[in-house]
Design a protein around this motif. Structure first.
Motif, PDB file in Angstrom:
ATOM      1  N   VAL A 136      37.354 -32.314 -78.133  1.00 45.25           N
ATOM      2  CA  VAL A 136      38.625 -32.802 -78.673  1.00 45.25           C
ATOM      3  C   VAL A 136      38.346 -33.446 -80.031  1.00 45.25           C
ATOM      4  O   VAL A 136      37.578 -34.401 -80.121  1.00 45.25           O
ATOM      5  N   ALA A 195      41.516 -36.913 -74.859  1.00 47.37           N
ATOM      6  CA  ALA A 195      40.260 -36.638 -74.143  1.00 47.37           C
ATOM      7  C   ALA A 195      40.213 -37.412 -72.825  1.00 47.37           C
ATOM      8  O   ALA A 195      39.839 -36.868 -71.780  1.00 47.37           O
ATOM      9  N   LEU A 222      33.001 -37.004 -69.198  1.00 51.09           N
ATOM     10  CA  LEU A 222      33.613 -37.292 -70.494  1.00 51.09           C
ATOM     11  C   LEU A 222      32.506 -37.829 -71.397  1.00 51.09           C
ATOM     12  O   LEU A 222      31.866 -38.830 -71.075  1.00 51.09           O
ATOM     13  N   ILE A 254      33.999 -32.793 -71.150  1.00 54.28           N
ATOM     14  CA  ILE A 254      34.991 -32.991 -72.205  1.00 54.28           C
ATOM     15  C   ILE A 254      34.394 -33.911 -73.244  1.00 54.28           C
ATOM     16  O   ILE A 254      33.891 -34.990 -72.915  1.00 54.28           O
ATOM     17  N   ASP A 311      34.721 -36.217 -76.629  1.00 53.32           N
ATOM     18  CA  ASP A 311      35.573 -36.935 -77.584  1.00 53.32           C
ATOM     19  C   ASP A 311      34.777 -36.969 -78.895  1.00 53.32           C
ATOM     20  O   ASP A 311      33.721 -37.578 -78.956  1.00 53.32           O
TER      21      ASP A 311
END
Lengths: 300, 295
Positions: B11, B24, B39, B173, B175
């Protein structure tokens, strides 16, 4: 006299604050947009480009497939894991290459070749405020934004006249382009977004600026969303011993004023009074500093 | 999709403050309802993702990220200056046969050590940042963090990526940091799908254009999320049409959500909002998978 506007977190209002200060000080100022990754000064000030200068960051490296014997010594020499063996041959991943040249040094057959690559462009522009704007565009994916920041600053310093103020709109973060944007500044304005993230990031920036021994003032932006965050931002300034020049409330009217070709200074909304008084406080600090500097120069 | 490696959704945005971390964090929260999710906070200069998960517990302590920088063995140096001329970062100076090393700008490539003909350079590890792991139910957060004053954020990003690979999850994911230069490039590299978060302002559209070019150069499939939709009047949709980019979601602006964002509180109580997050996630996953099996 140089004043840098920084924030740690992105979107805290650096460009909007810089543009409003420029309008307040015009015509006695120059604007250097040092956020070369995401340069918005030209949009904020309505710029028309007067001069262009290419920016080359230094050589890039690639492997000449005809000469490569596939020994893999280059990949062994690269500490940045930028050289990989694909389906049939070795290649350099530009996005990971730090351009150190260790591969070129190690290759026994001269298969690593360098090439000059345009990394961006530097501009000198006229603006609707009648002040010059120095800005740049880094080609996406290019390295060395810190070096381009230094070039923008040097160019801006050269055209900033005696007694004028150079406004440096800095990039987010606390890395090399930020350090390049703050070094040598007389005053750093830290824009704190009154949010959990904004406060956390500003804390790291305050720590950085303290090591650089710069004079600092704080503007708290987007207040009124969460009273606890407003209080925490004020406390942080107090604990760091940094004066607060003012607070700017969160107001949808203050967002993208670039659409109407205005800055925060001329905004027509309730929040405008708070903005204007915060900016007048900054102007007062700048003029006091300027007088002190002038007096010091007279003595010597 | 290769089962030995989780899909990676990055992201990013170009402009800062458009809502990368918000998106995110919510994508990660939505994903963790169905699968083990990691994350990774690669905005190592300003890491904020963890703020959305105050209940997350640290897993072990912070692990430092180190690079090896050269040190001079005084007696052995002949002052030939080959180390200085080999260094492309200007970190070594040789004046009148006296060598000075600036460990703060050295990238740790090791070229000077191999260039020295008299074995007068040794290497010592210095800390440039750290990583720390936190966990809450099915969600793990891995945070990279540069040391304040250190300019080697890319070393921290790469090491955080390496450590993320060692954590066994189904989806990662990332950030990413703002901008389009080295930190953003490193953070996006290796992703299977890129979500670009834009807001309807001229500033954001300008920076979105640069971020789209970055994705295209890296050959990563990309989708645009319009955050704070209705907040400004700038036409993101028209810009995306002109650039051939797809808008995969719109998150409406509301004062209430802005207030939650200020406190870094998850907006999970809004069922419609969370449904949008789940559909964004499904879209990103299907695109990422499609691209992976394509030749």
């Amino acid at each position: 006299m140089t004043v840098s506007v920084a924030s740690g977190k992105g979107g805290a209002g650096k460009t909007s604050i810089s543009a409003a200060i420029a309008e307040l000080l015009a015509p006695d100022c120059v604007y250097a947009d040092c956020d070369v990754d995401a340069a918005n000064g030209a949009i904020a000030l309505g710029a028309s480009i007067r001069e262009r200068e290419p920016y080359n960051a230094g050589p890039g490296f690639r492997i000449d497939a005809d000469r490569c014997v596939g020994c893999g010594l280059c990949a062994e020499a690269c500490r940045f894991h930028a050289i990989r063996h694909g389906m049939t041959e070795y290649s350099i991943a530009a996005e990971l290459c730090e351009r150190c040249g260790a591969c070129l040094d190690r290759c026994p057959v001269g298969a690593i070749v360098t090439y000059e690559k345009r990394a961006g462009e530097l501009f000198v522009s006229d603006t609707r405020l009648g002040i010059p704007l120095i800005h740049a565009e880094l080609i996406p994916g290019e390295d060395t934004s810190g070096k381009l920041v230094r070039k923008v600053r040097e160019r801006a310093e050269r055209i900033t006249g005696e007694g004028a103020v150079l406004i440096v709109d800095s990039p987010p973060g606390i890395g090399c382009p930020v350090i390049a944007s703050l070094s040598g500044s007389d005053l750093v304005i830290i824009a704190i977004e009154a949010s959990a993230s904004g406060i956390r990031d500003a804390e790291r920036l305050i720590e950085l600026v303290a090591t650089m021994k710069r004079k600092v003032v704080i503007l708290i932006n987007k207040t009124g969303l969460d009273p606890l965050m407003d209080a925490r931002a004020r406390n942080m300034a107090g604990q760091a011993g940094i004066p607060i020049a003012g607070e700017i409330p969160f107001a949808p009217e203050l967002r993208s004023l670039e659409e109407t070709g205005e800055t925060w200074l001329s905004a027509d909304c309730v929040a405008q009074k708070r903005v204007a008084s915060a900016l007048r406080a900054v102007k007062g600090i700048l003029y006091t500093m300027k007088r002190a500097k002038g007096a010091q120069e007279d003595r010597t | 999709m290769n089962s030995s490696r989780p899909a990676v959704i990055a992201v990013a945005s170009g402009k800062g403050g458009t809502g990368k971390t918000t998106v995110a964090a919510h994508l990660a929260f939505a994903s963790a309802q169905d699968r083990k999710t990691l994350l990774v906070d690669l905005d190592v200069e300003a890491p904020d993702a963890l703020g959305y998960f105050p209940q997350a517990k640290p897993v072990g302590g912070a692990t430092s990220v180190r690079i090896a920088v050269p040190q001079l063995l005084e007696g052995q140096c002949t002052g030939c200056g080959r180390c200085a001329s080999s260094c492309r970062f200007g970190a070594i100076l040789c004046l009148g046969g006296v060598v000075t090393i600036d460990g703060k700008i050295c990238k740790g490539c090791g070229l000077c050590v191999s260039a020295c003909p008299s074995a007068a350079l040794d290497e010592a590890e210095i800390e440039v940042g750290n990583t720390a792991e936190y966990s809450t139910d099915a969600l793990i957060v891995l945070e990279g963090r540069t040391k304040v004053g250190d300019i080697r954020s890319t070393a921290v990003i790469e090491e955080t990526k390496t450590r993320a690979r060692e954590i066994d999850v189904e989806l990662q994911i990332r950030d990413c940091p703002p901008g389009v230069s080295c930190p953003a490039t490193h953070a996006i590299e290796g992703a299977d799908y890129l979500v670009l978060v834009a807001e309807p302002t001229e500033f954001s559209i300008h920076d979105l254009g640069a971020a789209l070019s970055l994705a295209r150069d890296g050959g990563i499939p990309v989708g645009v999320v319009v955050n704070k939709d209705g907040f400004g009047k700038a036409d993101v949709a028209r810009f995306c049409r002109e650039r051939g980019a797809q808008i995969i979601g719109r998150l409406a602006f509301s004062r209430e959500r802005a207030e939650a964002g200020a406190a870094a509180a998850l907006w999970t109580g809004d069922a419609a909002f969370m449904a949008q997050m789940t559909s964004l996630l499904e879209h990103a996953l299907s695109e990422a998978r499609t691209m992976k099996v394509a030749p």
